[in-house]
Design a protein around this motif. Sequence first.
Motif, PDB file in Angstrom:
ATOM      1  N   ASP A   1      -0.588   6.146   9.905  1.00 24.12           N
ATOM      2  CA  ASP A   1      -1.547   6.856  11.233  1.00 24.12           C
ATOM      3  C   ASP A   1      -1.672   8.205  10.906  1.00 24.12           C
ATOM      4  OD1 ASP A   1      -2.606   7.702  13.455  1.00 24.12           O
ATOM      5  OD2 ASP A   1      -1.455   6.419  14.804  1.00 24.12           O
ATOM      6  N   ASN A   2      -2.971   8.689  10.260  1.00 24.84           N
ATOM      7  CA  ASN A   2      -3.254   9.835   9.764  1.00 24.84           C
ATOM      8  C   ASN A   2      -3.482  10.638  11.178  1.00 24.84           C
ATOM      9  OD1 ASN A   2      -3.248   8.356   7.530  1.00 24.84           O
ATOM     10  ND2 ASN A   2      -5.024   9.396   6.516  1.00 24.84           N
TER      11      ASN A   2
ATOM     12  N   THR B   1       1.817  10.479  10.608  1.00 22.10           N
ATOM     13  CA  THR B   1       3.086   9.498  10.428  1.00 22.10           C
ATOM     14  C   THR B   1       2.939   8.140   9.877  1.00 22.10           C
ATOM     15  OG1 THR B   1       3.838  10.258  12.783  1.00 22.10           O
ATOM     16  CG2 THR B   1       4.626   8.026  12.057  1.00 22.10           C
ATOM     17  N   VAL B   2       3.937   7.981   8.955  1.00 18.20           N
ATOM     18  CA  VAL B   2       4.054   6.770   8.078  1.00 18.20           C
ATOM     19  C   VAL B   2       5.157   5.901   8.759  1.00 18.20           C
ATOM     20  CG1 VAL B   2       4.727   5.769   5.598  1.00 18.20           C
ATOM     21  CG2 VAL B   2       2.987   7.896   6.032  1.00 18.20           C
TER      22      VAL B   2
ATOM     23  N   CYS C   1       5.460   3.114  -0.999  1.00 18.46           N
ATOM     24  CA  CYS C   1       4.844   4.348  -1.175  1.00 18.46           C
ATOM     25  C   CYS C   1       3.477   3.925  -0.594  1.00 18.46           C
ATOM     26  CB  CYS C   1       4.917   5.001  -2.380  1.00 18.46           C
ATOM     27  SG  CYS C   1       3.888   6.565  -2.377  1.00 18.46           S
ATOM     28  N   ILE C   2       2.720   4.864   0.297  1.00 14.89           N
ATOM     29  CA  ILE C   2       1.376   4.832   0.606  1.00 14.89           C
ATOM     30  C   ILE C   2       0.632   6.021   0.192  1.00 14.89           C
ATOM     31  CG2 ILE C   2       1.790   5.509   2.868  1.00 14.89           C
ATOM     32  CD1 ILE C   2      -0.370   3.522   3.786  1.00 14.89           C
ATOM     33  N   SER C   3      -0.505   5.844   0.005  1.00 15.52           N
ATOM     34  CA  SER C   3      -1.331   7.043  -0.672  1.00 15.52           C
ATOM     35  C   SER C   3      -2.205   6.929   0.582  1.00 15.52           C
ATOM     36  CB  SER C   3      -2.367   6.695  -1.801  1.00 15.52           C
ATOM     37  OG  SER C   3      -3.562   7.787  -1.917  1.00 15.52           O
ATOM     38  N   THR C   4      -2.011   8.403   1.551  1.00 13.30           N
ATOM     39  CA  THR C   4      -2.674   8.405   2.860  1.00 13.30           C
ATOM     40  C   THR C   4      -4.426   8.664   2.725  1.00 13.30           C
ATOM     41  OG1 THR C   4      -1.963  10.693   2.873  1.00 13.30           O
ATOM     42  CG2 THR C   4      -0.589   9.124   3.928  1.00 13.30           C
ATOM     43  N   SER C   5      -4.680   8.872   1.482  1.00 15.85           N
ATOM     44  CA  SER C   5      -5.959   9.448   1.458  1.00 15.85           C
ATOM     45  C   SER C   5      -6.861   8.051   1.153  1.00 15.85           C
ATOM     46  CB  SER C   5      -6.342  10.096  -0.085  1.00 15.85           C
ATOM     47  OG  SER C   5      -5.927   9.515  -0.993  1.00 15.85           O
TER      48      SER C   5
END
Length: 122
Positions: A73-74, A78-79, A50-54
Amino acid sequence: EVQLVESGGGLVQAGGSLRLSCAASGFTFDDYAIGWFRQAPGKEREGVSCISTSDGGTYYADSVKGRFTISSDNAKNTVYLQMNSLKPEDTAVYYCVAGTTCRVVARGRGSWGQGTQVTVSS
């Protein structure tokens, strides 16, 4: 409407690599966490990463640590999940999940994509 579209699955030999993509739309990407689950036939669903995009915080299951890398890539909403040194036991359908935090995602709560098949041959 939240939409998650996975791509990049396929057939690869053991030791090989694949990169999965999860293209997201319908929500503010930077405010969410995006994770990957997988499910193999006859097995329970497993949270992979999991990744926290913030803030870029990342989490990995022990079974994939050191082999898989999650990134986002905000600008493209896309993750990615880079999977190296693949093993036959990595064979599964991989699903992308979006939730408010990685803790929520880890519980399987949130919006799910349709999945992409990864098959690793021995």
